[in-house]
Design an enzyme around this catalytic site. Structure first.
Site, PDB file in Angstrom:
ATOM      1  N   THR A   1       0.800  -1.233   0.000  1.00 57.50           N
ATOM      2  CA  THR A   1       0.000   0.000   0.000  1.00 57.50           C
ATOM      3  C   THR A   1       0.831   1.281   0.000  1.00 57.50           C
ATOM      4  OG1 THR A   1      -1.600  -1.232   1.286  1.00 57.50           O
ATOM      5  CG2 THR A   1      -1.901   1.170   1.174  1.00 57.50           C
TER       6      THR A   1
ATOM      7  N   GLU B   1      18.136   6.492  -2.270  1.00 60.54           N
ATOM      8  CA  GLU B   1      17.788   7.760  -2.896  1.00 60.54           C
ATOM      9  C   GLU B   1      17.952   8.871  -1.870  1.00 60.54           C
ATOM     10  OE1 GLU B   1      13.859   6.630  -4.254  1.00 60.54           O
ATOM     11  OE2 GLU B   1      12.918   7.476  -2.497  1.00 60.54           O
TER      12      GLU B   1
ATOM     13  N   HIS C   1       8.352  10.083  -3.979  1.00 66.17           N
ATOM     14  CA  HIS C   1       8.325   9.336  -2.726  1.00 66.17           C
ATOM     15  C   HIS C   1       8.260  10.308  -1.564  1.00 66.17           C
ATOM     16  CE1 HIS C   1      10.513   5.664  -4.648  1.00 66.17           C
ATOM     17  NE2 HIS C   1       9.228   5.692  -4.920  1.00 66.17           N
TER      18      HIS C   1
END
Lengths: 299, 385
Positions: free
Chosen positions: A97, A214, A252
């Site tokens: 999710t 990242e 993100h």
């Protein structure tokens, strides 16, 4: 051997009968994953995709002996779904999710940590991740199965499609993967790089690890320290977001440079100083791993 | 989502955190006299409402002792373009100005609650040396910073609030006031799903403690729990970014010349990095998402091409669950609706890649195919020149 998942894993899928759950559970079944049950509150007693559906995870675990949960429950209810799986006694919870509130995850993490301190360890992977796959044995997630190839490279990543890139390249080089773990792109995740590196270090089926990080947070810096102090296997690091401006979230929720922290430069520096091989050009992940391992083998 | 100072202070007021007497926000000079009256007798503070720190130094905050001075200050601030150390060289246009009554400042304190990834919960950060930028203080004088982690379920216990108050060296008569204030701040953080609540400075006045400035950042993922905030337009977004948000695309404008369309946030960042490595500059970050169908690809093309800086477009899709032939048909269908006008480089990889590439090759549109990420970036940089 492999980490987190194997041929023996018995999966329960939460959010089994929903659109996303159905689609991806089908793909997992086609890959050969052993899904033994599904959970959708209110649908207990029915059968979906030839598998029994239960109202609660507790019941599903008791009746089928499921030990891994794969979660496709919508964001507002996903944190509760994780707690339900942990409470029911599964060993691994994989939450796909996207969009779970950070405070919800903070609360979940505290519960899982407290449980671990009390001696019951539940490993959570995700949220907001592609899942986990042990090629040729078990796929628990939304990644395209066919790009993977059984092999001895472990891959751990904060990003989805960038993981596929690394998988594809290592497959092209004929290397293949032991297990591929997407830990997710959120600020607080069930497992971090250190947790997964520790598992790979202890896994006899893994020779080397590709770690795809990242910008944002300090998980990569922590991983660098762990590598220096505790790891013997080679680790290849990739950090995405070199060209990202600070203060802007790059998709993100975790990928943001705040107050000068979590920059690309600081992560690359920490990894290099610890001895991790940092791959600058994303296109050369596979080639770099192949070259270095070959050199090591010939020494 | 970041809230402006006056919006943050409205939340403070609702949580009984003392703030200066407010005259409200004005958008034109005509609204000034009424705002001054509401703020009480002078002196007043005239404050530009933009999402950037360092407003004072840049001329966005002014004191006024008389209504004539207030008018001069408001006139100079309203409509000005504010450039501070936090605006990355770009200016922010000031369209709203907050009018407040002044405060007699005896001491300045720094106080914030921030989501701490490492501690997996909120952490209070406080310092007796307020007014200063916390990043600078942390770098220059880390010992002057106090930290207190908070349980995300139960909030801050009294003793921990008290300990902070004593560590900050507050006079005995203000300990209780501080405890109430910091606990309220924590509740505000938890109730509104914040990622940051900052009071810099928190000031000590003869009448007690007061939040002189306020900054609140809400976790976007939690906006479904806060419909009143979700409705609000995010002032930080450009018009293109707003259009993207409406179309459920993740888009961030940058200042280069190569428009990017990629599936997945990580690969999108990776593609931008590769463009830079190849000597070019990306015009945007754009994650077209896992379900890159015709409608989304069309919308994405439209967005990218609205940016006049774009001299070439690079599409990089790793087809996983979404098959490459579907994506190729999506691109071709989109190109019938959108006038391209600049060279287009497409790199497809993943499921059904051969079918997808064949579709693009046989179409009567000019598409530059690329083998891999590096090839794609190099070609895009070349044609953008």
């Amino acid at each position: 051997m492999s980490i987190l998942l194997s041929k023996e894993s018995r999966l329960v899928v939460q959010g089994f009968t929903g659109g996303t759950g159905t689609f991806h559970a089908k793909q997992c079944l086609e890959y050969g994953t052993n899904i033994v049950a599904g959970v959708t509150p209110g649908r207990g007693g029915t059968v979906h995709l030839d598998r029994p559906v239960f109202n609660t995870v507790f019941e599903a675990v008791r009746q089928t002996g499921a030990d891994v949960s794969l979660i496709f429950v919508p964001a507002p209810f996903a944190a509760d779904a994780v707690l339900e799986a942990a409470d029911a006694g599964v060993a691994v919870v994989i939450c796909i999710t996207e969009g779970i509130p950070v405070l919800d995850m903070a609360r979940v993490k505290r519960v899982l940590d407290a449980s671990a301190r009390a001696g019951v360890r539940v490993r959570m992977v995700g949220p907001n991740c592609p899942g986990v796959i042990t090629p040729g044995e078990c796929k628990a997630g939304i990644m395209p199965g066919y790009i993977h190839k059984p092999g001895r490279i472990g891959i751990v990543s904060r990003s989805g499609t960038l993981t596929y890139e690394a998988v594809y390249q290592t497959s092209q080089q004929g290397l293949g993967q032991s297990t591929v773990v997407g830990i997710g792109g959120d600020p607080i995740t069930g497992s971090n790089f250190v947790d997964i590196l520790e598992l790979f270090e202890g896994d006899p089926a893994t020779d080397a690890v590709v770690m795809i990080g990242e910008i944002g947070g300090s998980a990569e810096e922590d991983a660098a320290r762990f590598y220096r102090e505790r790891m013997t296997k080679p680790v290849f690091g990739v950090i995405a977001g070199r060209s990202a401006p600070s203060g802007r979230r790059m998709g993100h929720a975790g990928a943001i440079i705040e107050g000068g922290l979590g920059t690309h430069a600081s992560k690359v520096k920490a990894l290099r100083e610890a001895g991790v091989i940092v791959v600058k050009n994303l296109n050369e992940i596979g080639a770099t791993v192949a070259r270095v391992l070959k050199k090591k083998a010939s020494v | 989502m970041k809230l402006l100072e006056y919006e943050s202070k409205e939340l403070f007021r609702a949580h009984r955190i003392p703030v200066p007497p407010s005259g409200g926000v004005i958008r034109s000079l005509a609204q000034l006299p009424a705002a001054l009256r509401r703020a009480g007798k002078g002196p007043w503070v005239i404050k530009a409402q933009v999402l950037a720190g360092g407003r004072g130094k840049a001329g966005g905050i002014k004191m006024a002792r008389t209504s004539v001075e207030a008018r001069q200050a408001a006139k100079s601030i309203l409509g000005m373009t504010l450039v501070t150390h936090q605006t990355q060289g770009q200016g922010l246009k000031v369209s709203e100005v907050l009018i407040e009554g002044g405060a007699k400042i005896e001491r300045e304190i720094y106080l914030s609650v921030v989501m701490d990834r490492k501690a997996c919960g909120p952490t209070i950060i406080a310092s007796a040396e307020g007014g200063m930028e916390i990043e600078r203080l942390a770098a220059e004088k880390p010992e002057a910073i106090l930290r207190q982690s908070v349980d995300p379920g139960t909030g801050l216990p009294d003793f921990a609030a008290r300990r902070l108050a004593f560590q900050l060296g507050l006079p005995p008569q203000h300990i209780a006031g501080f405890c109430h204030l910091v606990r309220s701040l924590v509740w505000l953080f938890l109730e509104h799903d914040c990622s940051l609540v900052e009071v810099n400075p928190l000031v000590l006045t003869p009448n007690g403690l007061m939040a002189l400035d306020g900054k609140v950042v809400i976790d976007d993922n939690a906006l479904f729990r806060h419909p009143e905030l979700a409705k609000r337009q995010d002032p930080e977004l450009s018009s293109l970014e707003r259009a993207a948000k409406k179309a459920d695309l993740s888009y961030i404008g940058l200042d280069g010349s190569i428009g990017c369309m990629v599936n997945g946030a990580g690969l999108a960042m990776g593609t931008m990095d590769t463009i830079v490595l190849a000597g070019g500059r990306p015009a945007n970050f754009l994650d077209v998402g896992g379900a890159a169908d015709e409608a989304r690809v069309t919308k994405a093309f439209q967005l990218i091409l609205k940016d006049p800086k774009v001299k070439a477009v690079l599409v990089n899709i790793f087809g996983g669950i979404v098959k490459c032939d579907m994506i190729a048909s999506g691109i071709l269908a989109a190109l019938k609706k959108v006038k391209l006008g600049v060279p287009l480089v497409v790199r497809l990889q993943g499921t059904n890649v051969e079918k997808g590439r064949a579709l693009l090759a046989h179409a009567k549109v000019n598409i530059i195919p690329a083998e891999d990420l590096w090839d794609a970036a190099r070609k895009a940089v070349e044609v953008a020149r």
